[in-house]
Design a protein around this motif. Structure first.
Motif, PDB file in Angstrom:
ATOM      1  N   VAL A  91      -9.350  -7.407  -4.584  1.00 45.18           N
ATOM      2  CA  VAL A  91      -9.419  -7.220  -3.130  1.00 45.18           C
ATOM      3  C   VAL A  91      -8.414  -8.151  -2.461  1.00 45.18           C
ATOM      4  O   VAL A  91      -8.451  -9.367  -2.669  1.00 45.18           O
ATOM      5  N   SER A 112       0.819  -1.218   0.000  1.00 44.33           N
ATOM      6  CA  SER A 112       0.000   0.000   0.000  1.00 44.33           C
ATOM      7  C   SER A 112       0.850   1.263   0.000  1.00 44.33           C
ATOM      8  O   SER A 112       0.317   2.357   0.148  1.00 44.33           O
ATOM      9  N   ALA A 148      -6.839  -4.688   2.594  1.00 42.82           N
ATOM     10  CA  ALA A 148      -7.482  -4.651   3.907  1.00 42.82           C
ATOM     11  C   ALA A 148      -6.658  -5.449   4.909  1.00 42.82           C
ATOM     12  O   ALA A 148      -6.325  -6.606   4.672  1.00 42.82           O
ATOM     13  N   PHE A 166     -16.803  -7.712   0.233  1.00 37.32           N
ATOM     14  CA  PHE A 166     -15.550  -7.888  -0.520  1.00 37.32           C
ATOM     15  C   PHE A 166     -15.742  -8.798  -1.725  1.00 37.32           C
ATOM     16  O   PHE A 166     -15.241  -8.542  -2.819  1.00 37.32           O
ATOM     17  N   ILE A 178      -7.907  -0.380   3.913  1.00 39.16           N
ATOM     18  CA  ILE A 178      -8.819  -0.545   5.050  1.00 39.16           C
ATOM     19  C   ILE A 178      -8.017  -1.120   6.209  1.00 39.16           C
ATOM     20  O   ILE A 178      -7.307  -2.118   6.053  1.00 39.16           O
ATOM     21  N   GLY A 210      -7.159   1.649  -2.352  1.00 39.27           N
ATOM     22  CA  GLY A 210      -7.947   1.975  -1.175  1.00 39.27           C
ATOM     23  C   GLY A 210      -7.499   1.081  -0.033  1.00 39.27           C
ATOM     24  O   GLY A 210      -7.372  -0.134  -0.205  1.00 39.27           O
ATOM     25  N   ILE A 231     -14.749   1.223   4.413  1.00 39.24           N
ATOM     26  CA  ILE A 231     -14.797   0.562   3.104  1.00 39.24           C
ATOM     27  C   ILE A 231     -15.336   1.539   2.052  1.00 39.24           C
ATOM     28  O   ILE A 231     -14.793   1.669   0.948  1.00 39.24           O
ATOM     29  N   ILE A 245      -8.121  -2.871  -3.647  1.00 40.36           N
ATOM     30  CA  ILE A 245      -8.484  -2.660  -2.241  1.00 40.36           C
ATOM     31  C   ILE A 245      -7.590  -3.536  -1.379  1.00 40.36           C
ATOM     32  O   ILE A 245      -7.503  -4.746  -1.586  1.00 40.36           O
ATOM     33  N   LYS A 280     -13.054  -5.514  -8.927  1.00 44.07           N
ATOM     34  CA  LYS A 280     -11.947  -4.991  -8.127  1.00 44.07           C
ATOM     35  C   LYS A 280     -11.002  -6.128  -7.780  1.00 44.07           C
ATOM     36  O   LYS A 280     -11.377  -7.306  -7.789  1.00 44.07           O
ATOM     37  N   ALA A 300     -12.695   3.790   1.070  1.00 39.69           N
ATOM     38  CA  ALA A 300     -11.703   3.173   0.183  1.00 39.69           C
ATOM     39  C   ALA A 300     -12.235   3.076  -1.240  1.00 39.69           C
ATOM     40  O   ALA A 300     -11.493   3.217  -2.207  1.00 39.69           O
ATOM     41  N   LEU A 301     -13.547   2.870  -1.362  1.00 43.21           N
ATOM     42  CA  LEU A 301     -14.134   2.713  -2.692  1.00 43.21           C
ATOM     43  C   LEU A 301     -14.420   4.050  -3.373  1.00 43.21           C
ATOM     44  O   LEU A 301     -14.518   4.120  -4.597  1.00 43.21           O
TER      45      LEU A 301
END
Ligand code: ADP
Ligand code: MG
Lengths: 471, 223
Positions: free
Chosen positions: B195, B53, B165, B184, B86, B84, B152, B163, B193, B155-156
């Motif tokens: 994730v 990240s 997390a 998710f 989380i 994004g 969330i 994403i 996405k 993040a979106l």
């Protein structure tokens, strides 16, 4: 929601902390506003009084340097003389509006009476026999008379000198109205003074060795303008007034001839001139002094009319100094206190700041948000303290002047550059006002101080590591 | 392939010696898939996620997004526009409302977004399960599960495809946990996405399209 809006929102969402910061800023703002008010008011006084003191300048011996000399040094000292050539050279400088130089002789008279205000009061004619010469024969080189041009006196009858009269030493004179009235003299009349040479016997008795008459024709009559009698000690001013009333203006050349007569055959006699220069602008004083000083013989200095400001303005000066120290101290205090308060508040908001950074916000914008918040609160606090600080300054300076003025009375003394302005006039000119200049300066100082105080907190933001805070 | 880690090494200097948290980690991720990274506490999950990240920088190796080293993209730029994140501890700004928290990230990104941010934010929160009434509360007046939903949504909100997390359900009960996992799955399968979720729970790992196992700093595709 950009960083500016975020800042605004943060202020209203954290009311308690915003109010604490506002209170601290308000208190410090009062001190700063007060100090600036006072220092500006004192600066205004200085400017207006110096303007009233005029742009005159003379060259005189440095009495302070003479005072501090050893006795042996004094013994061998040869006091140099300012020649006419040097005075003319300086008079031609571009800063000089016009100039004159004077040589003075004191003569007595058997024919006319001198003006004496004390005698007038005493009614009964006290004979002033043996008081020596009472008339100041003031030689001039500037035909229109500097005292008239400068507004120290006014020509009420007749005319001023012509250039030929100055050059030839024609026996014509301009006398005061009081002296003329006292002796029933009118323009066109002639009177005579006597130039007496005394010899002092062993026993201390003086004896007239030789004397000659100095006949003079009255061509003009003047009246002194500046000496005002409505001050606290009229005697002092009457005394000054007396000297002025008994001044008789003639050409330098004429004085020079009379001096030659009185010194007899003393070989090394030179005329002693006191020059007086009127500068174009008060601002020229420094440049004039810089250019003239190297030309002067040892021990001579330039003395400006405005120099006497220091001797009459001591209560204002001490307040001016005090306000400067208070200003510096309060600015430093503000930088430290606001810096620490903001830093403490930021530590509370560490997570919030980390969130902005984790969302990819640039550190500069985060810094911008914090500065926005602090500045908005500061401007509110400053605006409130602008008025109260100014009021505070009025109260404080009133009581400071009272204290100081009581302590330092009777410090007035007169030199070649006489002024009839007193400490009282200076204090009257002092006024704390809410002016545009003050408001501008206050905001400028305030905002710069606040920006400096945010330096420490900003370093904190720059060094923040969002990973440590959030993960 | 949207994201790739190449030979990632991360260590803490322990006097003279280096204690490696991640050793030569190589892994890649695709869009439209829900990934889990499974490992015990202290195995280096958070460290790996912080590198993916751009919250931290590896000592060796590189993270590549869409074929570009994220150092080249710029870490701030990458976080602002590409990913994004989380967190386990929500990390919302407590003085702001739920919708304001979402709006903040929308104002920071440079990605193309529909004009009316406020409407978009409310709709997004509603989609994640936060009603308008709750969206207008300051976030400290929301439950843990609701706060994580706001996170969330945040993040979106920037329209990113990736994403990340970090144990997002660690502080939630099982019911809440399942709802978050469902979100998710939906994001990966319906919205294309990518994730990537870090967890120590086998149950969650089983629900993902692919699981990577992290043990003592070494990442494997099987146990
Ligand atoms: N600041 C630090 N200094 C030294 N070691 C650390 C530091 N932070 C984390 N570690 C160590 O790194 C390892 C991995 O931590 P982390 O990635 O947080 O694990 P996880 O998220 O899987 O629980 C742990 O053994 C932890 O003790
Ligand atoms: Mg962890």
């Amino acid at each position: 929601m950009n960083f500016f809006k975020r800042g605004l929102l943060s202020i209203t969402r954290r009311k308690g902390k915003s109010l604490i910061l506002l209170a601290v800023l308000f208190i410090l703002g009062n001190v700063i506003a007060g100090a600036i008010s006072i220092s500006q008011a004192t600066a205004n006084v200085e400017e207006s009084i110096k303007e009233r003191l005029g742009t005159g300048a003379t060259l005189e011996l440095d009495y302070e340097a003479l005072d501090s000399m050893e006795e042996s040094e004094m013994m061998n000292l040869e006091i140099p003389n300012l020649g006419e050539d040097l005075i003319n050279q300086i008079g031609e400088l571009p800063y000089v509006k016009y100039y004159d130089y004077n040589t003075t002789a004191f003569l007595a008279s058997e024919e006319i009476e001198s003006y004496n205000p004390m005698m007038e009061e005493a009614e009964g004619e006290v004979e002033m026999e043996g008081m020596g010469p009472q008339f100041q024969l003031k030689g001039v080189n500037y035909a229109p008379l500097l005292d008239i041009e400068e507004g120290k006196s006014e020509l009420v009858d007749g005319r001023v000198f012509t250039d030929e009269e100055i050059e030839n030493g024609t026996p014509v004179a301009i006398i005061s109205k009081k002296l003329a009235d006292l002796n029933n003299l009118q323009v066109g009349d002639t009177f005579s003074l006597s130039n007496e040479i005394y010899e002092y016997s062993e026993s201390g008795e003086e004896e007239v060795l030789d004397s000659r008459d100095v006949p003079l024709e009255v061509i003009g009559i003047f009246e002194p303008k500046t000496v005002n009698s409505d001050t606290e000690n009229p005697e002092e001013f009457d005394y000054m007034d007396m000297d002025f009333q008994n001044t008789i203006y003639v050409a330098n050349e004429l004085v020079s001839q009379e001096m030659e007569f009185s010194v007899g055959d003393m070989p090394e006699y030179e005329d002693y001139y006191v020059p007086f220069f009127v500068l174009n602008e008060p601002e020229d004083a420094e440049a004039f002094e810089e250019e003239v000083s190297p030309l002067l013989p040892d021990l001579f200095i330039v003395r400006h009319a405005s120099d006497s400001y220091d001797s009459i303005a001591s209560p204002i000066e001490s307040m001016s100094n005090l306000s400067k120290y208070v200003l510096i101290a309060s600015v430093i205090t503000t930088i430290l206190i606001i810096g620490l308060v903001v830093l403490l508040f930021l530590r509370d908001r560490k997570r919030e700041l980390g969130i902005y950074l984790s969302l990819g916000e640039s550190r500069m914008r985060v810094v911008g948000q914090i500065i926005t918040e602090v500045l908005i609160i500061s401007i509110i606090g400053m605006t409130l303290s602008l008025f109260t600080g100014n009021l505070l300054a009025q109260t404080v300076s009133d009581s400071l002047i009272d204290n100081d003025n009581n302590q330092s009375e009777e410090e007035i003394y007169y030199t070649e550059m006489q002024t009839d302005l007193t400490t009282e006039d200076v204090i009257d000119a002092y006024e704390v006002n809410l002016t545009g200049d003050f408001i501008l300066l206050f905001y400028a100082v305030g905002i710069i101080t606040i920006l400096l105080s945010t330096v420490i907190p900003l370093i904190y933001i720059i060094r923040l590591n969002p990973k440590k805070i959030m993960m | 392939m949207i994201l790739e880690a190449k030979d990632l090494n991360y260590y803490y200097q322990d006097g003279e010696s280096r204690r490696f948290v991640l050793k030569n980690t190589n892994v890649s991720f695709d869009k439209g898939k829900f990934y889990t990274i499974l490992g015990q506490s202290g195995s280096g999950k958070t460290t790996l996620l912080s590198l993916l990240s751009a919250m931290d920088t590896p000592h060796n190796g590189e993270v590549v997004f869409d074929g570009k080293n994220i150092l080249e993209i710029g870490h701030d730029n990458y976080r602002r526009n590409k990913v994004g994140i989380i967190f386990q501890s929500y990390n919302l700004i407590p003085t702001f409302t739920a919708v304001e928290n979402v709006l903040i990230s929308m104002s920071i990104t440079e990605n193309e977004l529909p004009d009316n941010h406020k409407t978009v934010a409310y709709n997004l929160l509603d989609y994640i399960g936060i009603s308008q009434d709750k969206a207008n509360r300051t976030v400290n007046k929301l439950s843990g599960g609701e706060q994580q939903r706001v996170a969330i949504a945040r993040a979106l909100s920037t329209n990113v495809e990736l994403i990340l997390a970090d144990e997002p359900t660690g502080n939630l009960d099982e019911e809440m946990e399942q709802e978050i996992i469902d979100i998710f799955k939906k994001l990966a399968h319906e919205h294309e996405k990518c994730v990537i979720m870090v967890t120590h729970s086998n149950d969650i790992a089983e629900q993902s399209d692919q699981t990577f196992y992290l043990k003592k700093g070494v990442l494997n595709t099987n146990e």
